[in-house]
Design a protein around this motif. Structure first.
Motif, mmCIF file in Angstrom:
data_model
loop_
_atom_site.group_PDB
_atom_site.id
_atom_site.type_symbol
_atom_site.label_atom_id
_atom_site.label_comp_id
_atom_site.label_asym_id
_atom_site.label_seq_id
_atom_site.Cartn_x
_atom_site.Cartn_y
_atom_site.Cartn_z
ATOM 1 N N ILE A 1 0.842 -1.202 0.000
ATOM 2 C CA ILE A 1 0.000 0.000 0.000
ATOM 3 C C ILE A 1 0.880 1.256 0.000
ATOM 4 C CG2 ILE A 1 -1.659 1.351 1.364
ATOM 5 C CD1 ILE A 1 -2.800 -1.420 2.335
ATOM 6 N N LEU A 2 1.934 1.249 0.824
ATOM 7 C CA LEU A 2 2.841 2.397 0.891
ATOM 8 C C LEU A 2 3.555 2.612 -0.442
ATOM 9 C CD1 LEU A 2 4.325 1.891 4.468
ATOM 10 C CD2 LEU A 2 2.776 3.718 3.729
ATOM 11 N N GLU A 3 3.982 1.525 -1.087
ATOM 12 C CA GLU A 3 4.636 1.648 -2.399
ATOM 13 C C GLU A 3 3.670 2.220 -3.433
ATOM 14 O OE1 GLU A 3 7.714 1.428 -3.402
ATOM 15 O OE2 GLU A 3 8.560 0.666 -1.532
ATOM 16 N N GLU A 4 2.406 1.806 -3.361
ATOM 17 C CA GLU A 4 1.384 2.331 -4.276
ATOM 18 C C GLU A 4 1.183 3.829 -4.037
ATOM 19 O OE1 GLU A 4 -3.363 1.636 -4.920
ATOM 20 O OE2 GLU A 4 -2.164 -0.154 -4.464
ATOM 21 N N LEU A 5 1.095 4.226 -2.772
ATOM 22 C CA LEU A 5 0.972 5.642 -2.426
ATOM 23 C C LEU A 5 2.195 6.426 -2.891
ATOM 24 C CD1 LEU A 5 -0.485 5.746 1.201
ATOM 25 C CD2 LEU A 5 -1.314 7.049 -0.758
ATOM 26 N N LYS A 6 3.360 5.831 -2.682
ATOM 27 C CA LYS A 6 4.614 6.484 -3.080
ATOM 28 C C LYS A 6 4.610 6.757 -4.580
ATOM 29 C CE LYS A 6 9.595 5.737 -2.925
ATOM 30 N NZ LYS A 6 10.664 4.883 -2.432
ATOM 31 N N GLU A 7 4.199 5.785 -5.355
ATOM 32 C CA GLU A 7 4.164 5.943 -6.811
ATOM 33 C C GLU A 7 3.138 6.996 -7.222
ATOM 34 O OE1 GLU A 7 5.485 5.801 -10.450
ATOM 35 O OE2 GLU A 7 6.451 4.725 -8.797
ATOM 36 N N GLU A 8 1.972 7.000 -6.585
ATOM 37 C CA GLU A 8 0.932 7.980 -6.900
ATOM 38 C C GLU A 8 1.382 9.404 -6.595
ATOM 39 O OE1 GLU A 8 -2.654 6.977 -4.767
ATOM 40 O OE2 GLU A 8 -2.874 5.059 -5.827
ATOM 41 N N ARG A 9 2.208 9.570 -5.570
ATOM 42 C CA ARG A 9 2.632 10.897 -5.128
ATOM 43 C C ARG A 9 3.933 11.344 -5.785
ATOM 44 N NH1 ARG A 9 -0.797 12.798 -2.357
ATOM 45 N NH2 ARG A 9 0.355 14.652 -1.831
ATOM 46 N N ARG A 10 4.561 10.507 -6.579
ATOM 47 C CA ARG A 10 5.879 10.793 -7.149
ATOM 48 C C ARG A 10 5.958 12.146 -7.863
ATOM 49 N NH1 ARG A 10 10.258 7.948 -7.607
ATOM 50 N NH2 ARG A 10 9.319 5.950 -7.125
ATOM 51 N N GLU A 11 4.900 12.550 -8.551
ATOM 52 C CA GLU A 11 4.906 13.796 -9.324
ATOM 53 C C GLU A 11 4.311 14.974 -8.558
ATOM 54 O OE1 GLU A 11 6.370 14.060 -12.302
ATOM 55 O OE2 GLU A 11 6.878 11.936 -12.290
ATOM 56 N N THR A 12 3.993 14.771 -7.284
ATOM 57 C CA THR A 12 3.373 15.840 -6.505
ATOM 58 C C THR A 12 4.415 16.535 -5.638
ATOM 59 O OG1 THR A 12 2.840 14.499 -4.554
ATOM 60 C CG2 THR A 12 1.257 14.444 -6.387
ATOM 61 N N GLY A 13 3.989 17.530 -4.896
ATOM 62 C CA GLY A 13 4.891 18.266 -4.021
ATOM 63 C C GLY A 13 5.237 17.522 -2.749
ATOM 64 N N ILE A 14 4.418 16.549 -2.388
ATOM 65 C CA ILE A 14 4.654 15.751 -1.181
ATOM 66 C C ILE A 14 4.898 14.305 -1.601
ATOM 67 C CG2 ILE A 14 3.679 14.934 1.009
ATOM 68 C CD1 ILE A 14 4.127 17.935 1.007
ATOM 69 N N ASN A 15 5.997 13.744 -1.130
ATOM 70 C CA ASN A 15 6.337 12.362 -1.440
ATOM 71 C C ASN A 15 6.304 11.511 -0.187
ATOM 72 O OD1 ASN A 15 8.955 13.057 -3.912
ATOM 73 N ND2 ASN A 15 6.766 13.080 -4.130
ATOM 74 N N ILE A 16 6.254 10.214 -0.405
ATOM 75 C CA ILE A 16 6.327 9.241 0.685
ATOM 76 C C ILE A 16 7.731 8.662 0.660
ATOM 77 C CG2 ILE A 16 5.455 7.033 1.525
ATOM 78 C CD1 ILE A 16 2.843 8.183 1.227
ATOM 79 N N GLU A 17 8.381 8.660 1.809
ATOM 80 C CA GLU A 17 9.722 8.098 1.906
ATOM 81 C C GLU A 17 9.669 6.886 2.828
ATOM 82 O OE1 GLU A 17 13.113 10.066 4.139
ATOM 83 O OE2 GLU A 17 13.728 10.351 2.056
ATOM 84 N N ILE A 18 10.084 5.742 2.286
ATOM 85 C CA ILE A 18 10.135 4.498 3.057
ATOM 86 C C ILE A 18 11.608 4.216 3.308
ATOM 87 C CG2 ILE A 18 9.581 2.040 3.074
ATOM 88 C CD1 ILE A 18 7.395 2.751 0.936
ATOM 89 N N ASP A 19 11.977 4.163 4.578
ATOM 90 C CA ASP A 19 13.375 3.983 4.932
ATOM 91 C C ASP A 19 13.464 2.853 5.953
ATOM 92 O OD1 ASP A 19 16.082 4.262 5.275
ATOM 93 O OD2 ASP A 19 15.971 6.166 6.346
ATOM 94 N N GLY A 20 13.691 1.655 5.453
ATOM 95 C CA GLY A 20 13.787 0.490 6.333
ATOM 96 C C GLY A 20 12.463 0.208 7.009
ATOM 97 N N GLU A 21 12.414 0.381 8.332
ATOM 98 C CA GLU A 21 11.219 0.086 9.115
ATOM 99 C C GLU A 21 10.314 1.302 9.271
ATOM 100 O OE1 GLU A 21 12.683 -1.269 12.883
ATOM 101 O OE2 GLU A 21 13.689 -2.993 12.011
ATOM 102 N N PHE A 22 10.703 2.449 8.689
ATOM 103 C CA PHE A 22 9.984 3.696 8.912
ATOM 104 C C PHE A 22 9.425 4.267 7.617
ATOM 105 C CE2 PHE A 22 13.095 3.273 12.287
ATOM 106 C CZ PHE A 22 12.315 3.513 13.415
ATOM 107 N N VAL A 23 8.394 5.116 7.764
ATOM 108 C CA VAL A 23 7.789 5.798 6.629
ATOM 109 C C VAL A 23 7.415 7.206 7.085
ATOM 110 C CG1 VAL A 23 5.481 4.896 7.152
ATOM 111 C CG2 VAL A 23 5.990 5.688 4.851
ATOM 112 N N ASN A 24 7.543 8.176 6.181
ATOM 113 C CA ASN A 24 7.116 9.527 6.502
ATOM 114 C C ASN A 24 6.861 10.308 5.214
ATOM 115 O OD1 ASN A 24 10.018 9.533 6.126
ATOM 116 N ND2 ASN A 24 10.034 11.599 6.878
ATOM 117 N N LEU A 25 6.211 11.446 5.368
ATOM 118 C CA LEU A 25 5.974 12.347 4.246
ATOM 119 C C LEU A 25 7.134 13.329 4.171
ATOM 120 C CD1 LEU A 25 2.174 13.236 4.635
ATOM 121 C CD2 LEU A 25 3.204 11.578 3.092
ATOM 122 N N VAL A 26 7.559 13.616 2.956
ATOM 123 C CA VAL A 26 8.643 14.579 2.734
ATOM 124 C C VAL A 26 8.269 15.450 1.541
ATOM 125 C CG1 VAL A 26 10.472 13.086 3.661
ATOM 126 C CG2 VAL A 26 9.912 12.958 1.238
#
Length: 177
Positions: A37-62
């Motif tokens: 789900i996070l990877e899907e969100l990350k891909e959807e947000r790739r072209e927007t101003g806010i991205n999803i960053e998945i770093d090991g065990e953590f996730v956040n908006l950047v």
């Protein structure tokens, strides 16, 4: 309501990094499914101003790194973001083209110690530890992050000039050993 929109709302209000296992536990969904789900969100947000960053065990908006200049302009920062040194760019290039790679492998190519540069690039979140090499001492393996790719203006590692050529020849070299 779709679960990915719920996760997105939690990420927005979650502030700093959230543990992926916390999302899994809260929603009662296996970690693998949450990661999908996070990877899907990350891909959807790739072209927007806010991205999803998945770093090991953590996730956040950047913020999307490609908008760094406009963000700096808007907030009228008096100091522009520091440019990377030649040594840092050289080290990052080695990591990008050879990843996953250890510090000693980078040092063998550069001919100098990279301890400080690797530490700085980890702090800037341009690189991350992606595992351990199965050899004596089990040294860390490094790879570049999406933040670094955004910094240089590309979306995928395969967009690096001559990436397939370089990656192919480095893998050929590994097979000969």
């Amino acid at each position: 309501m779709e679960i990915k929109h719920k996760i997105e709302a939690i990420l927005l209000l979650g502030g700093d990094e959230l543990q992926i296992k916390e999302l899994s536990k809260f929603f009662g969904i296996p970690i693998e499914e949450i990661l999908n789900i996070l990877e899907e969100l990350k891909e959807e947000r790739r072209e927007t101003g806010i991205n999803i960053e998945i770093d090991g065990e953590f996730v956040n908006l950047v913020t999307n790194p490609i908008y760094g200049e406009v963000i700096n302009d808007f907030f009228q920062q008096e100091t522009k973001p520091k440019k990377l040194s030649g040594a840092a760019l050289e080290t990052l290039s080695i990591i990008a083209y050879r990843q996953p790679v250890t510090k000693s492998e980078i040092e063998a190519i550069r001919g100098v110690s990279v301890d400080r540069i690797v530490q700085n690039m980890e702090e800037k979140k341009f690189i991350r530890i992606c595992g351990k090499k199965d050899t004596i001492g089990r040294p860390n393996l490094y790879e570049v992050t999406d933040k670094f790719l955004g910094y240089i203006g590309i979306k995928k590692i395969e967009e690096l000039p001559n990436y397939q050529e370089v990656k192919g020849s480095s893998e050929d070299g590994k097979n000969e050993n």
